[in-house]
Design a protein around this motif. Structure first.
Motif, PDB file in Angstrom:
ATOM      1  N   LEU A 114       0.818  -1.270   0.326  1.00 52.66           N
ATOM      2  CA  LEU A 114      -0.253  -0.114  -0.289  1.00 52.66           C
ATOM      3  C   LEU A 114       1.003   1.638  -0.368  1.00 52.66           C
ATOM      4  CD1 LEU A 114      -2.707   1.556  -0.019  1.00 52.66           C
ATOM      5  CD2 LEU A 114      -2.352   1.260   2.636  1.00 52.66           C
ATOM      6  N   PHE A 115       2.269   1.246   0.227  1.00 50.56           N
ATOM      7  CA  PHE A 115       2.907   2.120   1.223  1.00 50.56           C
ATOM      8  C   PHE A 115       3.542   2.350  -0.338  1.00 50.56           C
ATOM      9  CE2 PHE A 115       2.668   2.430   5.785  1.00 50.56           C
ATOM     10  CZ  PHE A 115       1.709   2.995   6.156  1.00 50.56           C
ATOM     11  N   GLY A 116       3.615   1.734  -0.773  1.00 49.93           N
ATOM     12  CA  GLY A 116       5.243   1.283  -1.905  1.00 49.93           C
ATOM     13  C   GLY A 116       4.381   2.201  -3.545  1.00 49.93           C
ATOM     14  N   TRP A 117       2.824   1.765  -3.233  1.00 45.75           N
ATOM     15  CA  TRP A 117       1.828   2.302  -4.231  1.00 45.75           C
ATOM     16  C   TRP A 117       1.345   4.153  -4.538  1.00 45.75           C
ATOM     17  CZ3 TRP A 117      -3.200   4.002  -4.337  1.00 45.75           C
ATOM     18  CH2 TRP A 117      -3.894   4.300  -5.283  1.00 45.75           C
ATOM     19  N   LEU A 118       1.387   4.381  -3.074  1.00 43.95           N
ATOM     20  CA  LEU A 118       1.481   5.416  -2.677  1.00 43.95           C
ATOM     21  C   LEU A 118       2.009   6.460  -2.565  1.00 43.95           C
ATOM     22  CD1 LEU A 118      -1.397   5.610   1.134  1.00 43.95           C
ATOM     23  CD2 LEU A 118      -1.802   5.783  -1.629  1.00 43.95           C
ATOM     24  N   TYR A 119       3.328   6.164  -2.406  1.00 49.13           N
ATOM     25  CA  TYR A 119       4.824   6.841  -2.910  1.00 49.13           C
ATOM     26  C   TYR A 119       5.237   6.733  -4.314  1.00 49.13           C
ATOM     27  CZ  TYR A 119       9.690   7.752  -3.183  1.00 49.13           C
ATOM     28  OH  TYR A 119      10.828   9.045  -3.139  1.00 49.13           O
ATOM     29  N   LEU A 120       4.834   5.998  -5.090  1.00 47.02           N
ATOM     30  CA  LEU A 120       5.423   5.697  -6.224  1.00 47.02           C
ATOM     31  C   LEU A 120       3.868   6.645  -6.960  1.00 47.02           C
ATOM     32  CD1 LEU A 120       5.939   2.377  -7.534  1.00 47.02           C
ATOM     33  CD2 LEU A 120       6.944   4.288  -7.550  1.00 47.02           C
ATOM     34  N   ASN A 121       2.993   6.899  -6.591  1.00 45.12           N
ATOM     35  CA  ASN A 121       2.245   7.664  -7.627  1.00 45.12           C
ATOM     36  C   ASN A 121       2.334   9.317  -7.023  1.00 45.12           C
ATOM     37  OD1 ASN A 121      -0.474   6.132  -9.170  1.00 45.12           O
ATOM     38  ND2 ASN A 121      -0.157   4.583  -7.145  1.00 45.12           N
ATOM     39  N   SER A 122       2.477   9.368  -6.053  1.00 47.27           N
ATOM     40  CA  SER A 122       3.032  11.086  -6.023  1.00 47.27           C
ATOM     41  C   SER A 122       4.129  11.299  -5.973  1.00 47.27           C
ATOM     42  CB  SER A 122       3.569  10.638  -4.184  1.00 47.27           C
ATOM     43  OG  SER A 122       4.790   9.707  -2.794  1.00 47.27           O
ATOM     44  N   LEU A 123       4.945  10.503  -7.011  1.00 49.69           N
ATOM     45  CA  LEU A 123       6.067  11.184  -7.364  1.00 49.69           C
ATOM     46  C   LEU A 123       6.370  11.766  -9.085  1.00 49.69           C
ATOM     47  CD1 LEU A 123       8.746   8.351  -6.580  1.00 49.69           C
ATOM     48  CD2 LEU A 123       8.619  10.336  -5.422  1.00 49.69           C
ATOM     49  N   SER A 124       6.418  13.037  -8.840  1.00 53.49           N
ATOM     50  CA  SER A 124       6.862  13.602 -10.494  1.00 53.49           C
ATOM     51  C   SER A 124       7.447  13.094 -11.750  1.00 53.49           C
ATOM     52  CB  SER A 124       7.223  15.540  -9.857  1.00 53.49           C
ATOM     53  OG  SER A 124       8.546  15.609  -9.921  1.00 53.49           O
ATOM     54  N   ALA A 125       7.041  13.061 -12.104  1.00 56.46           N
ATOM     55  CA  ALA A 125       8.278  12.500 -13.459  1.00 56.46           C
ATOM     56  C   ALA A 125       9.558  13.540 -13.564  1.00 56.46           C
ATOM     57  CB  ALA A 125       7.425  13.312 -14.604  1.00 56.46           C
ATOM     58  N   ALA A 126       9.691  14.672 -13.164  1.00 55.56           N
ATOM     59  CA  ALA A 126      11.215  15.490 -12.605  1.00 55.56           C
ATOM     60  C   ALA A 126      11.705  14.248 -11.556  1.00 55.56           C
ATOM     61  CB  ALA A 126      11.083  16.357 -13.260  1.00 55.56           C
ATOM     62  N   THR A 127      11.234  14.244 -10.552  1.00 54.14           N
ATOM     63  CA  THR A 127      11.746  13.343  -9.681  1.00 54.14           C
ATOM     64  C   THR A 127      12.537  11.650 -10.145  1.00 54.14           C
ATOM     65  OG1 THR A 127      10.967  14.344  -8.355  1.00 54.14           O
ATOM     66  CG2 THR A 127      11.613  12.322  -7.670  1.00 54.14           C
TER      67      THR A 127
END
Length: 579
Positions: A114-127
């Motif tokens: 769950l936390f991995g999915w949330l983190y990946l979806n919060s990342l910007s393309a630049a990051t």
């Protein structure tokens, strides 16, 4: 006079704290050296991303096991007995503890997803573009978290037995592996741009090391005592009727999990969520309100500033939590009265002798913390710039990390007091009080968020503003804990002097005078600029040390009565343990 059990627990807890502090010093020293080398290969942006991955990892670990660990520590094995009436740490009671450890694994796997999915979806393309191997590293961090949780059944057995030596061995081996793998992979990939992959591989090796050592020691214990490190059904155990709150339900859920401990862990879960948000809230805030580069600067300052907390405060807090839980276990089962019932006499099962012992220990521990923090706030700000320039390089010294570290020096006393105060509260609070604390911590989290927004967005103070926001939050939590502690001891007829834990006024004046002198003597402290080179940095550190000597002598003279009493107490415990 303390009972032999209390005396033994006190001595073992003291030995455990000393061993854990030594372990932390050695392991952190190795980690510190490795990190200094790593800084030569890292940009501030990559350091910020690695901090986000570490928060992900810590979140999975914390939510999966923290409330269970506290509940298991507070479980009284005398509540369980075999069918023949024997009490104590038998193979069957130990098996009940092992089974509870598997709940951390069951929670950790879905939490990692769950936390991995949330983190990946919060990342910007630049990051994602600026941090190579970020997604792969996240998967490796998830695997590392699960591996560490797999060692939890063996860990909780060692923790209930106060087997600090096993823990010291496990963490030493794991820390050494992490440093070697992280540094080795960073050097190997220096020309391949590995991004944050070295940190992920290092964390994976840490989990493997913990699992290997705990499994080895746990397997030896199973052969001697006849329990299993795998989950097994519990049969032939009886529970005291007074401890079994629901007589219409069996004491073990599904014949595996001890119901009272599981209920306590469930009640603490909400508090654990709020506590983790508050603990890691600075990283959450800086991730939302600042750039990855600013996050890297804050991460560096936070790592150096929190070094003392990880070296000294954390092991002492863990040992004191175990010590107070055992010492005050009979009293902690009674309900702390409200203001309207405070005139009643203490419950018969509460021990005023144990409470008096706990009050003395808590006051001594707090005063020791504050004396140490007096030296930090007096000498630390002047030593920050030359030390940072020497260990991290001139590039980091001029990045704003120095100003953040200076602010952190004044945050450390709040961090120290809050840690030991909350350790005491967690050790003795009833279920109702745990819920009340969780509610107040929720309020404090709102205050923290509002303060962070003002300091970061309105005033634009950057990482320094984040330290101030943390300080406001920590003051709120300390006030709540002090009110609770005062009420707790007053109900048991024991005094707890809040003002008595403060350093002597003469020592505080000596600190203020020394701080003024050291700012005038040290060039970087007077000019606000980092030293020009390593030689200048070493000279300034020598100047700080020269000023520190008479200051420490003055504090020792003004606090000689307390220091002598503390020394005599330590000698008394050593003599008692040697008999």
């Amino acid at each position: 006079m303390a009972t032999p059990d209390n005396t033994g627990s006190s001595t073992r807890a003291l030995r455990g704290a000393s061993l854990l502090i030594l372990l932390q010093v050695v392991s952190r020293a190795i980690t510190f050296v490795a990190n200094q080398v790593l800084l030569r290969f890292l940009t501030a942006q990559l350091l910020g991303v690695s901090t986000q991955l570490e928060v992900y990892y810590l979140s999975v670990i914390f939510f999966a096991r923290e409330s269970l660990r506290v509940a298991i520590q507070r479980q009284d094995s005398s509540d369980l007995s075999t069918e023949d009436g024997n009490h104590g740490e038998t193979g069957k009671t130990t098996q009940a503890v092992v089974n509870l450890g598997y709940l951390a694994i069951a929670l950790g796997i879905p939490l990692a997803s769950l936390f991995g999915w949330l983190y990946l979806n919060s990342l910007s393309a630049a990051t994602l573009a600026s941090a190579p191997n970020l997604v792969v590293s996240l998967y490796i961090y998830a695997l590392a978290a699960v591996l560490e949780l797999v060692s939890e059944p063996a860990f909780v057995v060692m923790q209930t037995r106060l087997q600090f030596g096993t823990r010291a061995t496990a963490e030493s081996v794991a820390t050494f592996l992490r440093c070697v793998v992280t540094l080795g992979s960073a050097v190997w990939g220096a020309h391949r741009d590995p991004g944050v992959l070295p940190f992920a591989l290092g964390q994976l090796s840490y989990g493997v090391g913990l699992l290997a050592v705990y499994t080895w020691y746990g397997a030896g214990l199973t052969r001697r005592e006849g329990f299993s490190l795998l989950p097994r059904r519990i049969t032939g155990l009886l529970v005291k009727a007074s401890q079994h709150q629901q007589p219409d339900k069996p004491p073990f859920i599904l014949s595996y999990f001890y119901r009272p401990t599981l209920q306590l862990a469930s009640s603490m879960m909400a508090q654990s969520v709020v506590k983790h948000i508050l603990t890691q809230g600075d990283t959450f805030l800086v991730s939302i309100l600042s750039t990855p580069t600013a996050q890297g600067v804050y991460a560096l300052a936070n790592n150096y500033g929190g070094l003392l907390a990880r070296l000294v405060f954390q092991p002492i807090e863990e040992s004191s939590r175990s010590y107070f839980s055992r010492l005050l276990a009979p009293a902690s089962d009674s309900t702390t009265p409200s203001a309207s019932t405070s005139a009643k006499q203490p419950e018969p099962n509460s021990s005023s002798e144990a409470a008096s012992q706990a009050s003395t220990a808590l006051q001594s521990l707090l005063k020791s913390y504050l004396l140490l923090c007096l030296a930090i706030t007096t000498l630390g700000p002047a030593a920050t710039a030359p030390l940072l320039s020497l260990v991290a390089g001139p590039r980091w010294a001029g990045s704003g990390a120095s100003d953040c570290l200076i602010a952190y020096m004044f945050y450390i006393p709040l961090l120290a007091v809050n840690g030991v105060a909350e350790a005491f509260v967690v050790s003795v609070a009833t279920e109702k009080e745990v819920h009340r604390q969780s509610a107040w911590m929720g309020v404090f989290s709102v205050v923290f968020g509002a303060a962070g927004f003002v300091f970061l967005r309105v005033l634009e103070w950057g990482a320094v503003g984040l330290v101030f926001a943390n300080g406001i939050n920590m003051v709120c939590r300390i006030v709540w804990c002090v009110v609770f502690i005062k009420r707790y001891f007053r109900w048991r007829g024991v005094s707890f002097e809040v003002w008595g834990v403060l350093p002597a006024p003469e020592a505080v004046l000596a600190g203020a005078f020394t701080s003024h002198v050291v700012r005038r003597v040290v060039v970087s402290a007077a000019s606000g600029e980092a030293p020009a080179g390593a030689r200048e940095a070493v000279v300034e550190l020598i100047q700080v040390a020269a000023v520190a000597v008479p200051f420490m002598m003055a504090v020792a003279m003004f606090e000689r009565q307390f220091l002598y009493g503390a020394l005599q107490a330590v000698r008394g415990r050593r003599q008692a343990s040697s008999r």
